[in-house]
Motif scaffolding. Structure first.
Motif, mmCIF file in Angstrom:
data_model
loop_
_atom_site.group_PDB
_atom_site.id
_atom_site.type_symbol
_atom_site.label_atom_id
_atom_site.label_comp_id
_atom_site.label_asym_id
_atom_site.label_seq_id
_atom_site.Cartn_x
_atom_site.Cartn_y
_atom_site.Cartn_z
ATOM 1 N N ARG A 141 -36.034 15.829 13.030
ATOM 2 C CA ARG A 141 -35.115 16.146 14.131
ATOM 3 C C ARG A 141 -34.806 14.957 15.026
ATOM 4 O O ARG A 141 -33.701 14.810 15.510
ATOM 5 C CB ARG A 141 -35.692 17.257 14.997
ATOM 6 C CG ARG A 141 -35.429 18.620 14.459
ATOM 7 C CD ARG A 141 -35.928 19.628 15.436
ATOM 8 N NE ARG A 141 -36.953 20.373 14.721
ATOM 9 C CZ ARG A 141 -37.714 21.274 15.243
ATOM 10 N NH1 ARG A 141 -37.629 21.549 16.515
ATOM 11 N NH2 ARG A 141 -38.596 21.899 14.513
ATOM 12 N N SER A 142 -35.817 14.151 15.276
ATOM 13 C CA SER A 142 -35.656 13.023 16.192
ATOM 14 C C SER A 142 -35.857 11.709 15.451
ATOM 15 O O SER A 142 -36.830 11.561 14.707
ATOM 16 C CB SER A 142 -36.661 13.112 17.338
ATOM 17 O OG SER A 142 -36.456 14.306 18.068
ATOM 18 N N ILE A 143 -34.932 10.776 15.685
ATOM 19 C CA ILE A 143 -35.031 9.448 15.083
ATOM 20 C C ILE A 143 -34.708 8.414 16.158
ATOM 21 O O ILE A 143 -33.651 8.459 16.770
ATOM 22 C CB ILE A 143 -34.050 9.264 13.900
ATOM 23 C CG1 ILE A 143 -34.308 10.296 12.808
ATOM 24 C CG2 ILE A 143 -34.159 7.845 13.337
ATOM 25 C CD1 ILE A 143 -33.322 10.242 11.653
ATOM 26 N N GLU A 144 -35.655 7.519 16.364
ATOM 27 C CA GLU A 144 -35.456 6.399 17.291
ATOM 28 C C GLU A 144 -35.159 5.170 16.423
ATOM 29 O O GLU A 144 -35.934 4.837 15.532
ATOM 30 C CB GLU A 144 -36.732 6.206 18.088
ATOM 31 C CG GLU A 144 -36.724 5.055 19.046
ATOM 32 C CD GLU A 144 -38.087 4.945 19.723
ATOM 33 O OE1 GLU A 144 -38.716 3.880 19.578
ATOM 34 O OE2 GLU A 144 -38.516 5.917 20.366
ATOM 35 N N ILE A 145 -34.036 4.511 16.684
ATOM 36 C CA ILE A 145 -33.622 3.375 15.853
ATOM 37 C C ILE A 145 -33.653 2.085 16.670
ATOM 38 O O ILE A 145 -33.108 2.034 17.772
ATOM 39 C CB ILE A 145 -32.196 3.584 15.289
ATOM 40 C CG1 ILE A 145 -32.153 4.866 14.449
ATOM 41 C CG2 ILE A 145 -31.758 2.380 14.459
ATOM 42 C CD1 ILE A 145 -30.756 5.256 13.995
ATOM 43 N N THR A 146 -34.306 1.078 16.110
ATOM 44 C CA THR A 146 -34.295 -0.263 16.701
ATOM 45 C C THR A 146 -33.879 -1.233 15.597
ATOM 46 O O THR A 146 -33.793 -0.865 14.434
ATOM 47 C CB THR A 146 -35.678 -0.654 17.273
ATOM 48 O OG1 THR A 146 -36.660 -0.555 16.245
ATOM 49 C CG2 THR A 146 -36.062 0.234 18.443
ATOM 50 N N ARG A 147 -33.624 -2.466 15.981
ATOM 51 C CA ARG A 147 -33.178 -3.464 15.005
ATOM 52 C C ARG A 147 -34.091 -4.679 15.072
ATOM 53 O O ARG A 147 -34.499 -5.093 16.148
ATOM 54 C CB ARG A 147 -31.732 -3.881 15.352
ATOM 55 C CG ARG A 147 -31.036 -4.722 14.301
ATOM 56 C CD ARG A 147 -30.346 -3.830 13.301
ATOM 57 N NE ARG A 147 -29.876 -4.534 12.141
ATOM 58 C CZ ARG A 147 -28.618 -4.855 11.901
ATOM 59 N NH1 ARG A 147 -27.682 -4.549 12.751
ATOM 60 N NH2 ARG A 147 -28.295 -5.456 10.782
#
Length: 184
Positions: A164-170
């Motif tokens: 349900r939850s996705i935290e995206i960083t690069r």
């Protein structure tokens, strides 16, 4: 074990290796940011390749934390066994991430507190990716995180169907730059 070995494995199996170079230490550090190393009893890694993430996990884990790494590539498994021969509480399994439940059971666990994945979901067949993500979600502790990296967000929808939850960083300091997806 390094670049030459990795390139050779990529050339012989590009769909399953998915990269031309091992992950950078910067990407490895970013992948570890959402793991609770203080409470984790069992951390699983899918597709460790040459062990860049494995090394970071082993350095950060607390005494008594079991690490299970699952690698399909026999050559990488042999290299990992040699590289980490003296590590305690480390299980190196030559097999498929789809069988995480079986491997957890063999090691005395019902679930993983965190799962770190180096699998190339963008190049895996969709049904394989779906099966792996289904098993990961099934065998992940309710408070746990599934952390993966991808070079594009092409398969973000596939991952979002399972979490349900996705935290995206690069992470730009990787060849090529990568997205880190921390899912729960």
């Amino acid at each position: 074990m390094g670049w030459l070995s990795f390139i050779l494995q990529y050339v012989t199996a590009p769909r399953s290796v998915g990269a031309v170079a091992p992950s950078s230490r910067y990407l490895a550090r970013k992948m570890m940011q959402t793991i609770d190393f203080e409470t984790a009893k069992c951390i699983v890694e899918f597709g460790p390749g040459t062990g860049v993430f494995t090394q970071e996990i082993l350095q950060r884990r607390r005494l008594g934390t079991v690490v299970i790494i699952i690698e399909r590539n026999a050559d990488f498994c042999a290299q990992l066994r040699k590289k980490f021969a003296t590590e305690q509480e480390l299980h190196i399994i030559e097999g498929s991430a789809e069988k995480i439940g079986e491997y957890l059971h063999q090691c005395g666990f019902t679930h993983a507190d965190s799962i770190v994945s180096g699998l190339p979901f963008a190049t895996l067949p969709a049904e394989t990716g779906t099966a792996i993500l289904t098993q990961a979600k099934t065998h992940l502790h309710k408070e746990g995180r599934f952390i993966t990296f991808q070079y594009s967000l092409l398969r973000k929808g596939l991952i979002a169907r399972h979490f349900r939850s996705i935290e995206i960083t690069r992470e730009w300091r990787n060849l090529p730059p990568a997205y880190v997806l921390s899912c729960w």
